[in-house]
Design an enzyme around this catalytic site. Sequence first.
Site, PDB file in Angstrom:
ATOM      1  N   ALA A  64       0.782  -1.556   0.047  1.00 55.78           N
ATOM      2  CA  ALA A  64       0.325   0.092  -0.158  1.00 55.78           C
ATOM      3  C   ALA A  64       0.926   1.351  -0.073  1.00 55.78           C
ATOM      4  O   ALA A  64       2.885   1.330  -0.066  1.00 55.78           O
ATOM      5  CB  ALA A  64      -0.936   0.071   1.095  1.00 55.78           C
ATOM      6  N   GLY A 109       0.858  -5.458   0.763  1.00 49.34           N
ATOM      7  CA  GLY A 109      -0.419  -4.790  -0.373  1.00 49.34           C
ATOM      8  C   GLY A 109       0.195  -5.599  -1.434  1.00 49.34           C
ATOM      9  O   GLY A 109      -1.158  -6.863  -2.789  1.00 49.34           O
ATOM     10  N   GLU A 112      -0.374  -9.528  -0.333  1.00 51.42           N
ATOM     11  CA  GLU A 112      -2.253  -9.702  -1.098  1.00 51.42           C
ATOM     12  C   GLU A 112      -2.868  -9.395  -1.473  1.00 51.42           C
ATOM     13  O   GLU A 112      -3.260 -10.607  -2.138  1.00 51.42           O
ATOM     14  CB  GLU A 112      -2.364  -8.576   0.352  1.00 51.42           C
ATOM     15  CG  GLU A 112      -2.093  -9.293   1.930  1.00 51.42           C
ATOM     16  CD  GLU A 112      -2.044  -7.579   2.788  1.00 51.42           C
ATOM     17  OE1 GLU A 112      -1.756  -6.129   2.494  1.00 51.42           O
ATOM     18  OE2 GLU A 112      -2.513  -7.496   4.081  1.00 51.42           O
ATOM     19  N   GLU A 132       4.405  -5.120   7.660  1.00 52.36           N
ATOM     20  CA  GLU A 132       3.181  -3.805   8.402  1.00 52.36           C
ATOM     21  C   GLU A 132       3.933  -3.779   9.160  1.00 52.36           C
ATOM     22  O   GLU A 132       3.721  -2.449   9.854  1.00 52.36           O
ATOM     23  CB  GLU A 132       2.315  -4.261   7.602  1.00 52.36           C
ATOM     24  CG  GLU A 132       1.429  -4.738   6.560  1.00 52.36           C
ATOM     25  CD  GLU A 132       1.080  -5.611   5.705  1.00 52.36           C
ATOM     26  OE1 GLU A 132       3.017  -6.612   5.653  1.00 52.36           O
ATOM     27  OE2 GLU A 132       1.345  -5.335   4.636  1.00 52.36           O
TER      28      GLU A 132
HETATM   29  N1  CAA Z   1       4.706   3.135  -0.943  1.00 51.86           N
HETATM   30  C1  CAA Z   1       4.868   4.656  -1.278  1.00 51.86           C
HETATM   31  N2  CAA Z   1       5.950   4.497  -2.345  1.00 51.86           N
HETATM   32  C2  CAA Z   1       7.126   3.484  -2.673  1.00 51.86           C
HETATM   33  C3  CAA Z   1       6.497   2.043  -1.471  1.00 51.86           C
HETATM   34  C4  CAA Z   1       5.923   1.908  -0.662  1.00 51.86           C
HETATM   35  N3  CAA Z   1       5.197   0.950  -0.423  1.00 51.86           N
HETATM   36  N4  CAA Z   1       7.566   1.865  -2.330  1.00 51.86           N
HETATM   37  C5  CAA Z   1       8.432   2.258  -2.778  1.00 51.86           C
HETATM   38  N5  CAA Z   1       7.911   3.582  -2.080  1.00 51.86           N
HETATM   39  C6  CAA Z   1       8.654   4.610  -3.599  1.00 51.86           C
HETATM   40  C7  CAA Z   1       9.939   4.814  -2.667  1.00 51.86           C
HETATM   41  O1  CAA Z   1       9.336   6.551  -1.599  1.00 51.86           O
HETATM   42  C8  CAA Z   1      10.806   5.582  -3.335  1.00 51.86           C
HETATM   43  O2  CAA Z   1      10.256   6.567  -3.986  1.00 51.86           O
HETATM   44  P1  CAA Z   1      11.101   8.406  -4.894  1.00 51.86           P
HETATM   45  O3  CAA Z   1      11.836   7.484  -5.428  1.00 51.86           O
HETATM   46  O4  CAA Z   1      10.046   9.417  -4.416  1.00 51.86           O
HETATM   47  O5  CAA Z   1      11.875   7.773  -2.875  1.00 51.86           O
HETATM   48  C9  CAA Z   1      10.707   4.321  -4.674  1.00 51.86           C
HETATM   49  O6  CAA Z   1       9.444   3.894  -4.934  1.00 51.86           O
HETATM   50  C10 CAA Z   1      11.834   3.847  -5.144  1.00 51.86           C
HETATM   51  O7  CAA Z   1      11.983   3.251  -3.982  1.00 51.86           O
HETATM   52  P2  CAA Z   1      12.749   3.184  -3.143  1.00 51.86           P
HETATM   53  O8  CAA Z   1      13.966   3.973  -3.798  1.00 51.86           O
HETATM   54  O9  CAA Z   1      13.060   2.848  -1.497  1.00 51.86           O
HETATM   55  O10 CAA Z   1      13.989   1.592  -4.213  1.00 51.86           O
HETATM   56  P3  CAA Z   1      14.777   0.150  -3.231  1.00 51.86           P
HETATM   57  O11 CAA Z   1      15.268  -0.535  -3.719  1.00 51.86           O
HETATM   58  O12 CAA Z   1      15.831   1.049  -2.320  1.00 51.86           O
HETATM   59  O13 CAA Z   1      13.758  -0.266  -1.999  1.00 51.86           O
HETATM   60  C11 CAA Z   1      11.765  -2.344  -1.716  1.00 51.86           C
HETATM   61  C12 CAA Z   1      12.943  -1.616  -2.317  1.00 51.86           C
HETATM   62  C13 CAA Z   1      12.325  -2.564  -0.420  1.00 51.86           C
HETATM   63  C14 CAA Z   1      10.544  -2.382  -2.154  1.00 51.86           C
HETATM   64  C15 CAA Z   1      11.505  -0.133  -0.463  1.00 51.86           C
HETATM   65  O14 CAA Z   1      10.670   0.751  -1.440  1.00 51.86           O
HETATM   66  C16 CAA Z   1      10.422  -0.498   0.330  1.00 51.86           C
HETATM   67  O15 CAA Z   1      10.567  -1.390   1.718  1.00 51.86           O
HETATM   68  N6  CAA Z   1       9.216  -0.571   0.394  1.00 51.86           N
HETATM   69  C17 CAA Z   1       7.609  -0.512   1.543  1.00 51.86           C
HETATM   70  C18 CAA Z   1       7.583  -1.519   0.960  1.00 51.86           C
HETATM   71  C19 CAA Z   1       6.472  -1.558   2.191  1.00 51.86           C
HETATM   72  O16 CAA Z   1       6.536  -1.353   3.593  1.00 51.86           O
HETATM   73  N7  CAA Z   1       4.979  -2.274   1.683  1.00 51.86           N
HETATM   74  C20 CAA Z   1       4.102  -2.444   3.146  1.00 51.86           C
HETATM   75  C21 CAA Z   1       3.060  -1.340   2.895  1.00 51.86           C
HETATM   76  S1  CAA Z   1       2.765  -1.265   3.693  1.00 51.86           S
HETATM   77  C22 CAA Z   1       0.786  -1.981   3.795  1.00 51.86           C
HETATM   78  O17 CAA Z   1       1.574  -2.622   1.988  1.00 51.86           O
HETATM   79  C23 CAA Z   1       0.000  -2.220   4.915  1.00 51.86           C
HETATM   80  C24 CAA Z   1      -1.457  -3.544   3.750  1.00 51.86           C
HETATM   81  O18 CAA Z   1      -1.832  -4.262   4.719  1.00 51.86           O
HETATM   82  C25 CAA Z   1      -1.905  -2.618   2.434  1.00 51.86           C
END
Ligand code: CAA
Length: 258
Positions: A64, A109, A112, A132
Amino acid sequence: MENIILEEENGIAKICINRPKALNALNTQTLKELGEVISEISERKDIHAVIITGSGQKSFVAGADITEMKNKTAIQGREMAILAQKVFSNIENMPQVVIAAVNGYALGGGCELSMACDIRLASSNAKFGQPEVSLGIIPGFAGTQRLPRLVGKGIAKELIFSTDKIDAQEAYRIGLVNKVYEQDELMQQAVSLAKKIMKNGIYAVSLAKSSINNGLNMDTESAYAFEADLFGLCFSTEDQTEGMTAFVEKRKSSFKGC
Ligand code: CAA
């Protein structure tokens, strides 16, 4: 649509989540668009299989959208979960077969979403996880429900509590994905699986899907009765007559999907 690309070819709909700048993270807009496209395809009699994937080669869906969620109130958080749960349930209950082509990160998500699909194929660089609790929330797009049903309660709890990211081979080992392919083969393999399924009596496939999905939410006796009803229903179809006649006549069957 801003964040969804829909392509159709030979009875197969390909839905691509397209927000590459955010690694295809699901914001409310994307969830709504996905919901619309799913409702539309569910009604289509000329579409027999659906493939869901993410754009690019790095991410299926990275969860998400955290930026959008950050300042949500409790009520808004609940509303977002309900919206996503509804869209994902609609995916799970589509009459068509739905294949997730997981082409990279399937986190939160994203994992999921893949679990709402009937079958998960992953690229070798795919990574799965439910991060999460590291953000101070719980999986809210039905992850606490679908993950234990797919991989068992113990492994689901370990993944959700530890937030470990697992690679495609580990996801295969625990039964979270059906097959693993090289990235450049993934879509072709998903299409080929869809075509293989579509060669069968597609209405029967749809009833089998309904029997599995609904039966798993019933007590065993009710599930057997439901299965028997759907089994009976098959005998009202042209495909049943054709399938069995073709067998007896030692020829290939030619199904019409009705
Ligand atoms: N939401 C919003 N933006 C996101 C995102 C997310 N879930 N995942 C990645 N992005 C964005 C980053 O902020 C970044 O944006 P900018 O270039 O503007 O800074 C861009 O995508 C590229 O990401 P990274 O620079 O972080 O890329 P990376 O290769 O270094 O890392 C990754 C990749 C490991 C996937 C890392 O981006 C990450 O950990 N993302 C979050 C993953 C996460 O925690 N997901 C769960 C979300 S909560 C949820 O899903 C709740 C639910 O139950 C539904």
